[in-house]
Design an enzyme around this catalytic site. Structure first.
Site, PDB file in Angstrom:
ATOM      1  N   ALA A  81      17.667   6.086 -56.032  1.00  0.00           N
ATOM      2  CA  ALA A  81      18.060   4.969 -55.161  1.00  0.00           C
ATOM      3  C   ALA A  81      18.712   3.858 -55.965  1.00  0.00           C
ATOM      4  CB  ALA A  81      16.841   4.431 -54.423  1.00  0.00           C
ATOM      5  N   THR A 124      22.813   6.459 -66.056  1.00  0.00           N
ATOM      6  CA  THR A 124      24.232   6.794 -66.149  1.00  0.00           C
ATOM      7  C   THR A 124      24.782   6.612 -67.559  1.00  0.00           C
ATOM      8  OG1 THR A 124      26.409   5.970 -65.459  1.00  0.00           O
ATOM      9  CG2 THR A 124      24.620   4.429 -65.281  1.00  0.00           C
ATOM     10  N   ASP A 125      25.819   7.362 -67.875  1.00  0.00           N
ATOM     11  CA  ASP A 125      26.472   7.188 -69.185  1.00  0.00           C
ATOM     12  C   ASP A 125      27.158   5.827 -69.293  1.00  0.00           C
ATOM     13  OD1 ASP A 125      28.671   7.624 -67.505  1.00  0.00           O
ATOM     14  OD2 ASP A 125      29.450   9.356 -68.590  1.00  0.00           O
ATOM     15  N   GLU A 126      27.322   5.130 -68.156  1.00  0.00           N
ATOM     16  CA  GLU A 126      28.015   3.833 -68.196  1.00  0.00           C
ATOM     17  C   GLU A 126      27.226   2.764 -68.938  1.00  0.00           C
ATOM     18  OE1 GLU A 126      29.876   2.286 -64.734  1.00  0.00           O
ATOM     19  OE2 GLU A 126      30.512   4.247 -64.034  1.00  0.00           O
ATOM     20  N   TYR A 149      27.304  -3.340 -62.190  1.00  0.00           N
ATOM     21  CA  TYR A 149      26.599  -2.080 -61.893  1.00  0.00           C
ATOM     22  C   TYR A 149      25.925  -1.524 -63.142  1.00  0.00           C
ATOM     23  CZ  TYR A 149      26.029   2.976 -61.618  1.00  0.00           C
ATOM     24  OH  TYR A 149      25.508   4.255 -61.729  1.00  0.00           O
ATOM     25  N   LYS A 153      21.916  -1.003 -64.242  1.00  0.00           N
ATOM     26  CA  LYS A 153      21.312   0.288 -64.623  1.00  0.00           C
ATOM     27  C   LYS A 153      20.694   0.186 -66.022  1.00  0.00           C
ATOM     28  CE  LYS A 153      21.431   3.709 -62.549  1.00  0.00           C
ATOM     29  NZ  LYS A 153      20.529   4.259 -61.500  1.00  0.00           N
ATOM     30  N   HIS A 275      37.543  -2.712 -66.792  1.00  0.00           N
ATOM     31  CA  HIS A 275      37.602  -1.250 -66.614  1.00  0.00           C
ATOM     32  C   HIS A 275      37.317  -0.506 -67.929  1.00  0.00           C
ATOM     33  CE1 HIS A 275      40.125   2.184 -64.587  1.00  0.00           C
ATOM     34  NE2 HIS A 275      38.887   2.551 -64.876  1.00  0.00           N
TER      35      HIS A 275
HETATM   36  P1  NAD Z   1      25.028   6.944 -53.659  1.00  0.00           P
HETATM   37  O1  NAD Z   1      25.536   5.555 -53.554  1.00  0.00           O
HETATM   38  O2  NAD Z   1      25.798   8.056 -53.036  1.00  0.00           O
HETATM   39  O3  NAD Z   1      23.555   7.012 -53.054  1.00  0.00           O
HETATM   40  C1  NAD Z   1      22.595   6.019 -53.290  1.00  0.00           C
HETATM   41  C2  NAD Z   1      21.509   6.176 -52.239  1.00  0.00           C
HETATM   42  O4  NAD Z   1      20.481   5.200 -52.530  1.00  0.00           O
HETATM   43  C3  NAD Z   1      21.988   5.903 -50.806  1.00  0.00           C
HETATM   44  O5  NAD Z   1      21.479   6.892 -49.947  1.00  0.00           O
HETATM   45  C4  NAD Z   1      21.392   4.536 -50.483  1.00  0.00           C
HETATM   46  O6  NAD Z   1      21.116   4.359 -49.103  1.00  0.00           O
HETATM   47  C5  NAD Z   1      20.121   4.546 -51.314  1.00  0.00           C
HETATM   48  N1  NAD Z   1      19.627   3.208 -51.662  1.00  0.00           N
HETATM   49  C6  NAD Z   1      20.335   2.180 -52.201  1.00  0.00           C
HETATM   50  N2  NAD Z   1      19.536   1.110 -52.383  1.00  0.00           N
HETATM   51  C7  NAD Z   1      18.291   1.488 -51.963  1.00  0.00           C
HETATM   52  C8  NAD Z   1      17.036   0.822 -51.907  1.00  0.00           C
HETATM   53  N3  NAD Z   1      16.891  -0.454 -52.308  1.00  0.00           N
HETATM   54  N4  NAD Z   1      15.965   1.499 -51.432  1.00  0.00           N
HETATM   55  C9  NAD Z   1      16.095   2.793 -51.002  1.00  0.00           C
HETATM   56  N5  NAD Z   1      17.271   3.452 -51.014  1.00  0.00           N
HETATM   57  C10 NAD Z   1      18.355   2.815 -51.499  1.00  0.00           C
HETATM   58  O7  NAD Z   1      24.810   7.196 -55.213  1.00  0.00           O
HETATM   59  P2  NAD Z   1      24.929   8.543 -56.065  1.00  0.00           P
HETATM   60  O8  NAD Z   1      26.310   8.675 -56.547  1.00  0.00           O
HETATM   61  O9  NAD Z   1      24.274   9.629 -55.325  1.00  0.00           O
HETATM   62  O10 NAD Z   1      24.033   8.140 -57.328  1.00  0.00           O
HETATM   63  C11 NAD Z   1      22.620   8.327 -57.288  1.00  0.00           C
HETATM   64  C12 NAD Z   1      22.020   7.814 -58.572  1.00  0.00           C
HETATM   65  O11 NAD Z   1      22.582   8.492 -59.681  1.00  0.00           O
HETATM   66  C13 NAD Z   1      22.261   6.337 -58.820  1.00  0.00           C
HETATM   67  O12 NAD Z   1      21.092   5.791 -59.383  1.00  0.00           O
HETATM   68  C14 NAD Z   1      23.397   6.315 -59.828  1.00  0.00           C
HETATM   69  O13 NAD Z   1      23.316   5.169 -60.644  1.00  0.00           O
HETATM   70  C15 NAD Z   1      23.112   7.563 -60.611  1.00  0.00           C
HETATM   71  N6  NAD Z   1      24.292   8.226 -61.211  1.00  0.00           N
HETATM   72  C16 NAD Z   1      25.391   8.496 -60.449  1.00  0.00           C
HETATM   73  C17 NAD Z   1      26.464   9.164 -61.021  1.00  0.00           C
HETATM   74  C18 NAD Z   1      27.690   9.494 -60.213  1.00  0.00           C
HETATM   75  O14 NAD Z   1      28.680   9.952 -60.799  1.00  0.00           O
HETATM   76  N7  NAD Z   1      27.697   9.332 -58.901  1.00  0.00           N
HETATM   77  C19 NAD Z   1      26.407   9.545 -62.369  1.00  0.00           C
HETATM   78  C20 NAD Z   1      25.258   9.251 -63.111  1.00  0.00           C
HETATM   79  C21 NAD Z   1      24.203   8.591 -62.519  1.00  0.00           C
HETATM   80  O1  DAU Z   2      29.901   7.688 -65.341  1.00  0.00           O
HETATM   81  C1  DAU Z   2      28.944   7.757 -64.323  1.00  0.00           C
HETATM   82  C2  DAU Z   2      29.329   6.813 -63.215  1.00  0.00           C
HETATM   83  O2  DAU Z   2      30.455   7.388 -62.566  1.00  0.00           O
HETATM   84  C3  DAU Z   2      28.221   6.541 -62.222  1.00  0.00           C
HETATM   85  O3  DAU Z   2      27.170   5.865 -62.877  1.00  0.00           O
HETATM   86  C4  DAU Z   2      28.715   5.698 -61.044  1.00  0.00           C
HETATM   87  O4  DAU Z   2      27.694   5.571 -60.069  1.00  0.00           O
HETATM   88  C5  DAU Z   2      29.908   6.404 -60.423  1.00  0.00           C
HETATM   89  O5  DAU Z   2      30.435   5.602 -59.382  1.00  0.00           O
HETATM   90  C6  DAU Z   2      30.981   6.674 -61.472  1.00  0.00           C
HETATM   91  O6  DAU Z   2      31.584   5.435 -61.942  1.00  0.00           O
HETATM   92  P1  DAU Z   2      33.172   5.319 -62.199  1.00  0.00           P
HETATM   93  O7  DAU Z   2      33.543   3.911 -62.129  1.00  0.00           O
HETATM   94  O8  DAU Z   2      33.551   6.107 -63.398  1.00  0.00           O
HETATM   95  O9  DAU Z   2      33.668   6.146 -60.909  1.00  0.00           O
HETATM   96  P2  DAU Z   2      34.822   5.864 -59.822  1.00  0.00           P
HETATM   97  O10 DAU Z   2      34.878   7.081 -58.968  1.00  0.00           O
HETATM   98  O11 DAU Z   2      34.667   4.547 -59.158  1.00  0.00           O
HETATM   99  O12 DAU Z   2      36.117   5.804 -60.733  1.00  0.00           O
HETATM  100  C7  DAU Z   2      36.483   6.874 -61.588  1.00  0.00           C
HETATM  101  C8  DAU Z   2      37.737   6.455 -62.354  1.00  0.00           C
HETATM  102  O13 DAU Z   2      38.831   6.368 -61.444  1.00  0.00           O
HETATM  103  C9  DAU Z   2      37.631   5.085 -62.999  1.00  0.00           C
HETATM  104  O14 DAU Z   2      38.351   5.091 -64.214  1.00  0.00           O
HETATM  105  C10 DAU Z   2      38.316   4.160 -62.005  1.00  0.00           C
HETATM  106  C11 DAU Z   2      39.388   5.052 -61.405  1.00  0.00           C
HETATM  107  N1  DAU Z   2      39.744   4.768 -59.999  1.00  0.00           N
HETATM  108  C12 DAU Z   2      38.747   4.676 -59.094  1.00  0.00           C
HETATM  109  C13 DAU Z   2      39.049   4.415 -57.768  1.00  0.00           C
HETATM  110  C14 DAU Z   2      37.929   4.274 -56.732  1.00  0.00           C
HETATM  111  C15 DAU Z   2      41.092   4.680 -59.648  1.00  0.00           C
HETATM  112  O15 DAU Z   2      41.986   4.789 -60.489  1.00  0.00           O
HETATM  113  N2  DAU Z   2      41.384   4.438 -58.325  1.00  0.00           N
HETATM  114  C16 DAU Z   2      40.419   4.292 -57.365  1.00  0.00           C
HETATM  115  O16 DAU Z   2      40.752   4.065 -56.180  1.00  0.00           O
END
Ligand code: NAD
Ligand code: DAU
Length: 337
Positions: A81, A124-126, A149, A153, A275
């Site tokens: 979450a 996250t790797d971020e 963000y 994290k 960025h």
């Molecule tokens: P997402 O935004 O798709 O989903 C997040 C979920 O958490 C949603 O269902 C939202 O309703 C719920 N949520 C948010 N705040 C909440 C709260 N206070 N209480 C209960 N529920 C809550 O995100 P995702 O892409 O599925 O990422 C999930 C997790 O993995 C996050 O912690 C993110 O930081 C981490 N992560 C994501 C990525 C990626 O590439 N998407 C990579 C590495 C780590």
């Molecule tokens: O690295 C893990 C992370 O990856 C997670 O922790 C985050 O939750 C997840 O959102 C993601 O973060 P990024 O910022 O890397 O993902 P995003 O999809 O937002 O963007 C990917 C790359 O693309 C980034 O360099 C920004 C660029 N971008 C993104 C959007 C939305 C564009 O160029 N145009 C766009 O419209």
């Protein structure tokens, strides 16, 4: 095994619950999700409530809501979450602090009081910040987050460390790379490219398009989390990357090629403030110690992902238009901000 999965209606959480239901059917899963804009009950609409799966709508940062859930019995917490989109954190950091930091603290406190066996913080790797052209971050690299963000994290990662060191809560932090696959909210780049290309809309590319991300198929990430759950050591951090580094422009080109739309319009737009140029992590630790490795090649996973979006236009069109929120209002009494 009684699993508390938070954020299970989001992208990775929903994929993880599906994965666990198929690979570990004896595990009982309780899913707690606030249903923010990113939480979509349609992601798990085919799972039957009752028996081994229950859903509760609520906020992980609300101690009095979460406490009875722990009192019912929880062995392992997997905390997905969070507010997860960097661009939204640049607009307004407030929900990121509340859900990602305060939420983690509430869960850690409850885990401490209820002697939880394992607490997995899905990070996250971020948190490591940005890399130049060379090198990769190991688990011992300093935290250097650049967006609200990633700062939220990183703060949660440090709270996890402190609850392990101070109270002995068996916390494990995982740091995953950029996930892609089914059910990803189309504000994220991969899902945005696919759905915009299908709709013949321009694809917005930030800055020069040369920022690099490491892409991991969501099922491989879920498998890594299962390995951490079964074999990970308390107090440890595990990076989860797939060594699929691509610039944003290369990613766009590969997807357009896969969709057979080479002439789709790429629109260069203003860069994201702060960025990060490049993310890349070393995943030797999880590979060597927990015997995990990604199963899918990038090409295979990209094909599966593109085909999933082609086969599920109703899902992403409802999400893009916002109508999915209305759809569930009756069932869940209105959705959170
Ligand atoms: P997402 O935004 O798709 O989903 C997040 C979920 O958490 C949603 O269902 C939202 O309703 C719920 N949520 C948010 N705040 C909440 C709260 N206070 N209480 C209960 N529920 C809550 O995100 P995702 O892409 O599925 O990422 C999930 C997790 O993995 C996050 O912690 C993110 O930081 C981490 N992560 C994501 C990525 C990626 O590439 N998407 C990579 C590495 C780590
Ligand atoms: O690295 C893990 C992370 O990856 C997670 O922790 C985050 O939750 C997840 O959102 C993601 O973060 P990024 O910022 O890397 O993902 P995003 O999809 O937002 O963007 C990917 C790359 O693309 C980034 O360099 C920004 C660029 N971008 C993104 C959007 C939305 C564009 O160029 N145009 C766009 O419209």
């Amino acid at each position: 095994m009684k699993l508390l999965v938070t954020g299970g209606m989001g992208f990775i959480g929903a994929n993880f619950i599906r994965y666990v239901r198929s690979k570990q059917p004896a595990w009982a899963v309780v899913n707690v999700d606030k249903l923010t804009y990113a939480g979509n009950p349609e992601n798990l609409a085919d799972l039957e409530e009752g028996g081994n799966y229950r859903f509760f709508r609520g906020d992980i940062a609300d101690y009095s809501f979460m406490e009875p859930i722990f009192q019912r019995g929880v062995d392992v917490v997997v905390n997905f979450a969070a507010e997860s989109h960097v661009d939204r954190s640049i607009q307004d950091a407030d929900p990121f602090v509340k859900s990602n930091i305060v939420g983690a603290q509430v869960l850690l406190e409850l885990a401490r009081r209820h002697a939880i066996k394992k607490f997995i913080q899905v990070s996250t790797d971020e948190v490591y910040g940005s890399l130049g052209a060379e090198g990769k971050f190991g688990e011992d690299a300093p935290l250097c987050p650049n967006s609200p963000y990633s700062a939220s994290k990183a703060a949660a990662d440090l709270l996890c460390r402190s609850f392990f060191k101070t109270y002995g809560v068996p916390v494990i932090v995982t740091r995953g790379a950029n996930n892609f696959g089914p059910y990803q909210f189309p504000e994220k780049f991969m899902a945005l490219i696919i759905t915009n290309a299908v709709e013949e809309q321009a694809i917005p590319v930030y800055g020069d398009g040369l920022n690099v991300r490491d892409w991991i198929y969501v099922e491989d990430h879920c498998r890594a989390l299962e390995a951490v759950l079964l074999k990970g050591q308390a107090g440890e951090i595990y990076n989860i990357g797939a060594d699929n580094e691509l610039s944003n422009l290369d990613l766009v080109r590969q997807i357009l090629n896969e969709l057979n739309k080479p002439d789709a319009v790429i629109k260069f737009v203003q860069d994201r403030p702060g960025h990060d140029r490049r993310y890349a992590v070393q995943s030797a630790k999880i590979k060597q110690l927990l015997r995990w490795r990604p199963v899918y090649s990038f090409r295979e996973a990209l094909k599966l992902t593109v085909n999933w979006y082609l086969a599920h236009p109703d899902w992403w069109k409802r999400v893009k238009s916002g109508s999915y929120r209305q759809y569930y209002q009756e069932w869940y009494g209105g959705l959170a901000k």
